[in-house]
Design an enzyme around this catalytic site. Structure first.
Site, mmCIF file in Angstrom:
data_model
loop_
_atom_site.group_PDB
_atom_site.id
_atom_site.type_symbol
_atom_site.label_atom_id
_atom_site.label_comp_id
_atom_site.label_asym_id
_atom_site.label_seq_id
_atom_site.Cartn_x
_atom_site.Cartn_y
_atom_site.Cartn_z
ATOM 1 N N ASP A 144 -4.914 -8.046 1.620
ATOM 2 C CA ASP A 144 -5.913 -7.007 1.404
ATOM 3 C C ASP A 144 -6.247 -6.877 -0.076
ATOM 4 O O ASP A 144 -5.520 -7.389 -0.938
ATOM 5 C CB ASP A 144 -5.434 -5.662 1.981
ATOM 6 C CG ASP A 144 -3.985 -5.334 1.627
ATOM 7 O OD1 ASP A 144 -3.457 -5.928 0.669
ATOM 8 O OD2 ASP A 144 -3.394 -4.483 2.293
ATOM 9 N N ASN A 196 0.998 6.150 7.172
ATOM 10 C CA ASN A 196 0.219 6.489 8.360
ATOM 11 C C ASN A 196 0.256 5.380 9.417
ATOM 12 O O ASN A 196 -0.516 5.390 10.362
ATOM 13 C CB ASN A 196 -1.235 6.797 7.974
ATOM 14 C CG ASN A 196 -1.937 5.591 7.358
ATOM 15 O OD1 ASN A 196 -1.332 4.526 7.204
ATOM 16 N ND2 ASN A 196 -3.186 5.739 7.012
ATOM 17 N N HIS A 238 -0.325 2.153 8.834
ATOM 18 C CA HIS A 238 -1.242 1.024 8.634
ATOM 19 C C HIS A 238 -0.473 -0.255 8.292
ATOM 20 O O HIS A 238 0.652 -0.220 7.800
ATOM 21 C CB HIS A 238 -2.331 1.336 7.593
ATOM 22 C CG HIS A 238 -1.914 1.331 6.155
ATOM 23 N ND1 HIS A 238 -2.570 2.057 5.188
ATOM 24 C CD2 HIS A 238 -0.922 0.684 5.496
ATOM 25 C CE1 HIS A 238 -2.023 1.848 4.012
ATOM 26 N NE2 HIS A 238 -1.009 1.016 4.170
ATOM 27 N N GLU A 280 -6.241 0.781 8.955
ATOM 28 C CA GLU A 280 -5.908 2.205 9.055
ATOM 29 C C GLU A 280 -5.903 2.636 10.519
ATOM 30 O O GLU A 280 -6.418 1.904 11.386
ATOM 31 C CB GLU A 280 -6.957 3.012 8.276
ATOM 32 C CG GLU A 280 -7.085 2.615 6.803
ATOM 33 C CD GLU A 280 -5.924 3.112 5.935
ATOM 34 O OE1 GLU A 280 -4.812 3.347 6.463
ATOM 35 O OE2 GLU A 280 -6.130 3.255 4.718
HETATM 36 C C1 GLP Z 1 -0.649 -0.561 0.650
HETATM 37 C C2 GLP Z 1 -0.976 -1.972 1.114
HETATM 38 C C3 GLP Z 1 -0.133 -2.373 2.268
HETATM 39 C C4 GLP Z 1 1.323 -2.065 2.005
HETATM 40 C C5 GLP Z 1 1.481 -0.596 1.818
HETATM 41 C C6 GLP Z 1 2.934 -0.167 1.588
HETATM 42 O O1 GLP Z 1 -1.293 0.389 1.410
HETATM 43 N N1 GLP Z 1 -2.345 -2.117 1.510
HETATM 44 O O2 GLP Z 1 -0.316 -3.748 2.513
HETATM 45 O O3 GLP Z 1 2.085 -2.492 3.083
HETATM 46 O O4 GLP Z 1 0.739 -0.254 0.678
HETATM 47 O O5 GLP Z 1 3.241 -0.225 0.246
HETATM 48 P P1 GLP Z 1 4.665 0.100 -0.355
HETATM 49 O O6 GLP Z 1 5.524 -1.054 -0.021
HETATM 50 O O7 GLP Z 1 4.422 0.227 -1.829
HETATM 51 O O8 GLP Z 1 5.118 1.360 0.253
#
Ligand code: GLP
Length: 257
Positions: A75, A146, A148, A153
């Site tokens: 992403d 949430n 995702h 989302e």
């Molecule tokens: C962002 C990314 C996701 C990732 C998520 C969790 O939203 N788009 O791909 O999995 O963060 O991030 P973290 O590991 O920093 O909690």
């Protein structure tokens, strides 16, 4: 349906998960050597930090050759310059590509575009590049508060493919720290779709810390539904979830599939 108990790996800390994952990547790279590239779907986020450190160390030790690997990223935020330090491309360069000799033509980032027609065309091209590479052998994932995965989302369909998406309020709140303020967080992003993720041959999800406990519990125990896109992962044949005790804190009883 029960998620096999082997699908959930409780670890004491992220470093333990990192070692096991890099062991697996080393073994897969060994199987591919001389025949084809190992195709990896890579994720960003704090959950991935120990993993990239371990992987870089293993590459430095000569046990994995990055020239034999191809990466597709999950992403990216819309509206950022390629070298913006808040973007996922720069994040990946700092954690991986600036540290190891990874061929440039084997790093793939989903493109972002404001114009809907351009965004749709670039998304189709990205999907095609994954197909042309032979499909993803192993997809790494984090999970949002949430539920995702990538930037799929709540509301994202199991059939969704790479596309431009609007970010959920909680996602923007979580990103506000790294952007300096909520107002600076982009409203849109590009993400590979749920179906794109489910097409990977192996999926490895990492969740650490109490902030992920609710999302992980909904993902693994509640009804499979678009309200928690990570729940679709339970329909995959080769899912492994690495969680520490804090993230697994709400997984009482059996884990439903
Ligand atoms: C962002 C990314 C996701 C990732 C998520 C969790 O939203 N788009 O791909 O999995 O963060 O991030 P973290 O590991 O920093 O909690």
């Amino acid at each position: 349906m029960e998620l096999p108990s082997t699908a959930l790996r409780l670890v004491a800390h992220p470093g333990e998960a990192a070692r096991e994952l890099v062991d697996e990547i080393e073994a897969l790279a060994g199987e591919c050597r001389g025949r084809r590239a190992l195709v990896l779907g890579l994720a960003t986020g704090n959950s991935m930090l120990a993993f990239y450190d371990e992987w870089v160390a293993r590459i430095a030790a000569g046990r994995i050759d990055p020239a034999g690997c191809t990466a597709f990223h999950l992403d990216e935020y819309a509206g950022l310059a390629e070298d913006d330090p808040r973007g996922f491309r720069r994040w990946m360069e700092q954690r991986l590509y600036d540290r190891v000799p990874w061929p440039r033509d084997r790093r793939h980032f989903p493109a972002v575009a404001d114009d809907p027609a351009d965004a749709a065309r670039l998304a189709r091209e990205y999907e095609q590049r994954i197909v042309d590479a032979g499909g993803i052998d192993l997809q790494l994932l984090g999970i949002g508060r949430n539920g995702h995965i990538g930037f799929n989302e709540p509301g994202s369909a199991a059939s969704s493919r790479t596309r431009r998406v609007e970010l959920a309020p909680s996602t923007r709140e979580d990103a506000a720290k790294s952007f300096g303020s909520l107002a600076s967080v982009p409203r849109f992003a590009t993400t590979v779709g749920v179906a794109t993720i489910l097409a990977a041959r192996r999926i490895r999800l990492l969740a650490f810390g109490a902030a992920k406990a609710g999302a992980l519990s909904r993902a693994l125990r509640s009804t499979v539904s678009a309200q928690c896109p990570a729940s679709f992962l339970r329909e995959h044949q080769d899912l492994r979830v690495f969680a520490d005790h804090a993230a697994a804190g709400e997984l009482r009883g059996s884990v439903q599939r």
